[in-house]
Motif scaffolding. Structure first.
Motif, PDB file in Angstrom:
ATOM      1  N   ALA A 171     -12.621  -0.852  -2.586  1.00  0.00           N
ATOM      2  CA  ALA A 171     -13.000  -2.447  -2.392  1.00  0.00           C
ATOM      3  C   ALA A 171     -11.941  -3.070  -2.137  1.00  0.00           C
ATOM      4  CB  ALA A 171     -13.687  -2.905  -3.558  1.00  0.00           C
ATOM      5  N   ARG A 172     -12.198  -4.144  -1.004  1.00  0.00           N
ATOM      6  CA  ARG A 172     -11.171  -4.999  -0.446  1.00  0.00           C
ATOM      7  C   ARG A 172     -10.872  -6.119  -1.590  1.00  0.00           C
ATOM      8  NH1 ARG A 172     -11.727  -8.200   5.418  1.00  0.00           N
ATOM      9  NH2 ARG A 172      -9.657  -9.431   4.914  1.00  0.00           N
ATOM     10  N   SER A 173     -11.997  -6.536  -2.377  1.00  0.00           N
ATOM     11  CA  SER A 173     -11.734  -7.606  -3.335  1.00  0.00           C
ATOM     12  C   SER A 173     -11.996  -7.194  -4.729  1.00  0.00           C
ATOM     13  CB  SER A 173     -12.881  -8.835  -2.885  1.00  0.00           C
ATOM     14  OG  SER A 173     -12.463  -9.210  -1.452  1.00  0.00           O
ATOM     15  N   GLY A 174     -11.370  -6.226  -5.097  1.00  0.00           N
ATOM     16  CA  GLY A 174     -11.318  -5.738  -6.715  1.00  0.00           C
ATOM     17  C   GLY A 174     -12.674  -5.419  -7.198  1.00  0.00           C
ATOM     18  N   PRO A 185      -6.800  -2.025  -1.148  1.00  0.00           N
ATOM     19  CA  PRO A 185      -6.029  -2.033   0.031  1.00  0.00           C
ATOM     20  C   PRO A 185      -4.610  -1.433  -0.023  1.00  0.00           C
ATOM     21  CG  PRO A 185      -7.234  -4.116  -0.013  1.00  0.00           C
ATOM     22  CD  PRO A 185      -7.687  -3.332  -1.515  1.00  0.00           C
ATOM     23  N   GLU A 186      -3.950  -1.716  -1.396  1.00  0.00           N
ATOM     24  CA  GLU A 186      -2.599  -1.075  -1.451  1.00  0.00           C
ATOM     25  C   GLU A 186      -2.727   0.326  -1.710  1.00  0.00           C
ATOM     26  OE1 GLU A 186       0.608  -2.253  -1.297  1.00  0.00           O
ATOM     27  OE2 GLU A 186      -0.585  -3.917  -0.275  1.00  0.00           O
ATOM     28  N   ASP A 187      -3.632   0.826  -2.368  1.00  0.00           N
ATOM     29  CA  ASP A 187      -3.860   2.295  -2.487  1.00  0.00           C
ATOM     30  C   ASP A 187      -3.985   2.959  -1.242  1.00  0.00           C
ATOM     31  OD1 ASP A 187      -3.886   2.304  -5.524  1.00  0.00           O
ATOM     32  OD2 ASP A 187      -5.921   1.123  -5.203  1.00  0.00           O
ATOM     33  N   LEU A 188      -4.872   2.331  -0.427  1.00  0.00           N
ATOM     34  CA  LEU A 188      -5.017   2.988   0.840  1.00  0.00           C
ATOM     35  C   LEU A 188      -3.697   2.995   1.921  1.00  0.00           C
ATOM     36  CD1 LEU A 188      -8.539   1.565   1.687  1.00  0.00           C
ATOM     37  CD2 LEU A 188      -7.893   3.677   0.768  1.00  0.00           C
ATOM     38  N   LEU A 189      -3.143   1.992   1.828  1.00  0.00           N
ATOM     39  CA  LEU A 189      -1.753   1.633   2.351  1.00  0.00           C
ATOM     40  C   LEU A 189      -0.624   2.774   1.948  1.00  0.00           C
ATOM     41  CD1 LEU A 189      -1.489  -2.121   2.911  1.00  0.00           C
ATOM     42  CD2 LEU A 189      -1.838  -0.421   4.938  1.00  0.00           C
TER      43      LEU A 189
END
Length: 194
Positions: A171-174, A185-189
């Motif tokens: 999820a983008r927004s938690g 997003p941070e995990d994906l980056l």
């Protein structure tokens, strides 16, 4: 176009990596093949621009832009799935169950259920489902109880999954709910940097 010609054309496009071919991932064999244009820019063109060139040429690009704006959130949600799936494949051990060897999606002809991510021990027919997941890539809406309930219902409909099969949300927004492993997003980056 005759079926044999279509099959030949899809095989050629797949061989040239213009079209991706996917089958539902579960413990049962399926013939519900999906074909997806590989290049995201070409998918965008085919969805929003190509069919409406006459409209744009008539000076009515405003209609095309309105169509893009009204469909953008839905289109972007579908477009991000391959990026998220590749990032999940690259994650270091931890968030995904260790026995996950392959990842795919699951769908039926009626698209109910339709599951964004399914982890398994092998493909095309899994022996064991390792997780079931959903992506919610919205700016202002976190993964909530409605999303969790829907994912749990879909998990129950997936051959090879049961109530012990872990749930994962990207999820983008938690999130606003417990009972699901959340990746943002941070995990994906992080997965892309390693």
């Amino acid at each position: 176009m005759p079926r044999a010609s279509l099959t030949r054309a899809l095989r050629l496009l797949s061989g040239k990596r213009i079209v991706d071919v996917a089958l539902p991932l579960s413990t049962r064999p399926s013939r519900e093949t999906r074909y997806l244009v590989s290049d995201p820019y070409l998918r965008f063109w085919l969805s929003f621009l190509g069919p409406y060139l006459p409209e744009i040429e008539r000076g009515r690009g405003d209609l095309t832009l309105a169509r893009i704006r009204s469909s953008w959130t839905s289109w972007r949600g579908r477009a991000i799935e391959p990026v998220v799936r590749e990032s999940l494949r690259r994650l270091p051990s931890g968030p995904l169950p260790a026995e996950t060897a392959v990842m795919g999606g699951y769908w039926t002809r009626t698209k109910d259920p339709e599951i964004d991510f399914v982890g398994a021990d092998r493909t095309p027919v899994a022996k064991r489902i390792t997780f079931v997941g959903s992506v919610k890539w919205l700016e202002n809406r976190p993964f909530d109880t409605h999303d969790l309930g829907r994912l749990a219902v879909h998990r129950a409909q997936l051959p090879g999954a049961d109530e012990r099969t872990p749930l994962i949300a990207v999820a983008r927004s938690g999130r606003l709910v417990e009972g699901v492993t959340l990746l943002g997003p941070e995990d994906l980056l992080t997965a892309r940097r390693d």
